[in-house]
Design an enzyme around this catalytic site. Structure first.
Site: not given
Length: 599
Positions: A297, A326, A344, A346, A348, A427, A473
């Site tokens: 992000c 992680r 990911q 991912d 945004h 979320k 997100h």
């Protein structure tokens, strides 16, 4: 009528040893009843272990998604073969129908009572209360908050599923304990059905199939939880990436890419350092602390801030196949499903507060398209503010309301997971159901007012005034690693043609046909169709068997007739048919099947 084994009081499960009022929990397979049954089954297992191995000491035995487990230690070595013996002893104890009784002690009294048990002392260190509860059945007793069923006669339908090692408290620097997992139900039929599912899950295990199909590997030498993609797995993954890339672009997403490491100041500002620091890898460069990104992000925020934005520009949709790291404890690593490095899918979306509903619904449509393409049913759950969180309550309420309003406007069903949100916002979690009925957490849609505020994100509204946008997100798959692991088990390694790592294997009948097979392989490659040639010095039947073991959609036999007539003799795995086609027709058939993978 089923017996009452507990109550739901003030939203909490309470056993009959602790209360006698509230919404009744009956002895059945409801979620609440199974928590009571499985927690009690864990204690029954511990009681059986104690009788078989008198020097056993016990740490914790919670209920988990897959049933229950107990961590313990004993001087004797316990292996998978001992599970049947422990199960047999559990049935003997269940038959005796011991009452499961509860009593309380002061913490000081408990410390004295268990003074010779180092594991109990560790449990007591983690209890903040001045009073502790103990549950007793026969000669066995253990520190426990409960809840439990009233007696051991409710615990006949139990199966121990596996044994593993587990570090004390999940800390790699502590001693290794033995952990035994089990499952329990209210009735025999449900247990039998679950055991059948476990056997099928074992057959479909992505770690086993990944090895057999040569998709991926791990190397302890290189480090745990770090997957290596072999050529076939990399082909599968690239197909998935390509499908998702096009699906993003046609929905108005713009590709971006951020670095994998940022100054720690960025993570301090975002709140990751305080709320997620234990999961991050930190290092120092020229005396300055940096952190490998656990999320994408911040990079997208900085890209947004690179130029001024007007309300006319919003919503802006950035997407990235972002590699993140992680720090997962070794005890929870599990094939591709839980790793330390993953990518990911991912995105945004930066929008105005008034656009939240439409943006969320657009993402839900995207999720729906992807899940239907892969044959998954799914459900949605709204996760609310967790204990570790940033931002004011009123901002959280506004964001949570935005998610609820969006789903309710389309009459979409959802559950609530209290306290399950991300630290920066509530979320929607997308939970998919695979071919054998297991549920998996995959995609997520998160509404965030907090990071835009912390990073002073702005846009100019229609009155030429500076306003703060909202950031959504969003991930559809969750991660490529986890999703491919789930897909492998969902399809039992028999991937549909559009993502199959190898779409066809050519098997020449004799060496004289090899050249033609390789010619076909090259021609098919120009159409982005991945093929292999099995021309090793083995018998024809063996090469056909080896090809079929790879679970590819098509095995193609090439002999004199096929070379002369420019045809192919096809063995169609899905239709379980054999037929002949012109080579050109077969190529067009594969191209069409690959195009069917578009989302």
């Amino acid at each position: 009528m089923s017996e009452v084994i507990g109550y739901i009081k003030d939203g909490e499960i309470c056993d009959t040893q602790s209360c006698n009022e509230g919404q009744e929990i009956l002895f059945d397979n409801s979620k609440e009843a199974l928590e009571l049954i499985r927690h009690s089954a864990a204690h029954l297992m511990a009681q059986a272990i104690k009788e078989l191995y008198p020097d056993a000491k016990f740490f914790v035995g919670p209920v988990v998604d897959e049933g229950f487990y107990y961590d313990f230690k004993t001087s004797e070595k316990i292996s998978e073969s001992d599970l049947k013996k422990i199960e047999k002893k559990m049935k003997e104890l269940a038959k005796k129908g011991y009452k499961i009784e509860k009593y309380t002690l002061s913490k000081d009294e408990a410390i004295e009572k268990f003074k010779d048990d180092d594991l109990k002392q560790r449990v007591l260190q983690n209890i903040p209360d001045n009073e502790v509860s103990i549950y007793k059945q026969g000669e066995f007793e253990d520190l426990c908050r409960g809840p439990h069923v009233p007696d051991t006669k409710k615990l006949f339908n139990v199966k121990l599923t596996r044994i593993a090692g587990a570090y004390l408290g999940g800390d790699e620097n502590e001693e290794m304990l033995t952990r035994i997992y089990g499952i329990a139900f209210a009735d025999k039929e449900s247990l039998k059905k679950h055991i059948t599912m476990l056997e099928e899950a074992k057959r479909r295990d992505h770690r086993k199939l990944g090895n057999e199909l040569e998709l991926f590997m791990f190397s302890e030498e290189a480090g745990a939880g770090l997957p290596f993609w072999l050529p076939k797995g990399a082909r599968l993954r690239s197909k998935l990436e390509k499908i998702l890339w096009k699906a993003h672009r046609v929905r108005g997403y713009e590709p971006v890419r951020g670095p994998e490491i940022l100054k720690a100041e960025m993570w301090l500002k975002s709140g990751h350092y305080a709320c997620y620091g234990e999961n991050m890898y930190l290092t120092k460069i020229d005396g300055q602390e940096y952190g490998l990104k656990p999320m994408n992000c911040i990079g997208h925020i900085l890209i947004y801030k690179n130029s001024t934005k007007s309300y006319r520009d919003l919503p802006i949709k950035f997407f990235e196949y972002g590699v993140v790291h992680r720090h997962e404890k070794s005890g929870v690593l599990h094939g591709l499903l839980r790793v330390r490095e993953f990518t990911q899918d991912d995105a945004h979306i930066i929008c105005t507060p008034g656009q939240i509903k439409d943006v969320v619904l657009d993402v839900v449509e995207f999720v729906d398209s992807v899940m239907k393409k892969f044959g998954f049913e799914y459900s949605m759950e709204i996760s609310t503010k967790p204990e570790k969180a940033i931002g004011d309550d009123d901002v959280w309420e506004l964001a949570t309301k935005g998610l609820k309003d969006a789903l309710e406007s389309r009459n979409l069903e959802y559950g609530i997971d209290e306290g399950g949100g991300a630290f920066y916002g509530p979320k929607i979690d997308v939970k998919i159901t695979d071919a054998i009925g297991r549920k998996w957490q995959c995609g997520t849609i998160q509404v965030d007012f907090n990071l835009p505020q912390r990073f002073e994100m702005e846009y100019t509204d229609e009155n030429n005034e500076k306003k703060q946008p909202v950031m959504i997100h969003r991930a559809i798959l969750g991660s490529f690693e986890r999703f491919i692991g789930i897909l492998t088990e969902h399809y039992a390694g028999e991937f549909p043609t559009f993502i199959a790592p190898t779409q066809a294997i050519f098997v020449p009948i004799s060496e004289s046909h090899n050249e033609y097979c390789y010619k076909l392989k090259n021609e098919f490659a120009k159409k982005e169709i991945d093929c292999e040639v099995y021309d090793k010095n083995d018998s024809l039947n063996k090469r056909i068997r080896l090809a079929e073991k790879q679970r590819v959609p098509y095995v193609v036999i090439i002999g004199d007739e096929e070379v002369a007539n420019e045809t192919v003799a096809i063995r169609d795995r899905r239709k379980k048919e054999q037929y002949n086609l012109k080579t050109e027709e077969f190529m067009l058939q594969l191209v069409k099947e690959i195009e069917e993978g578009e989302i």
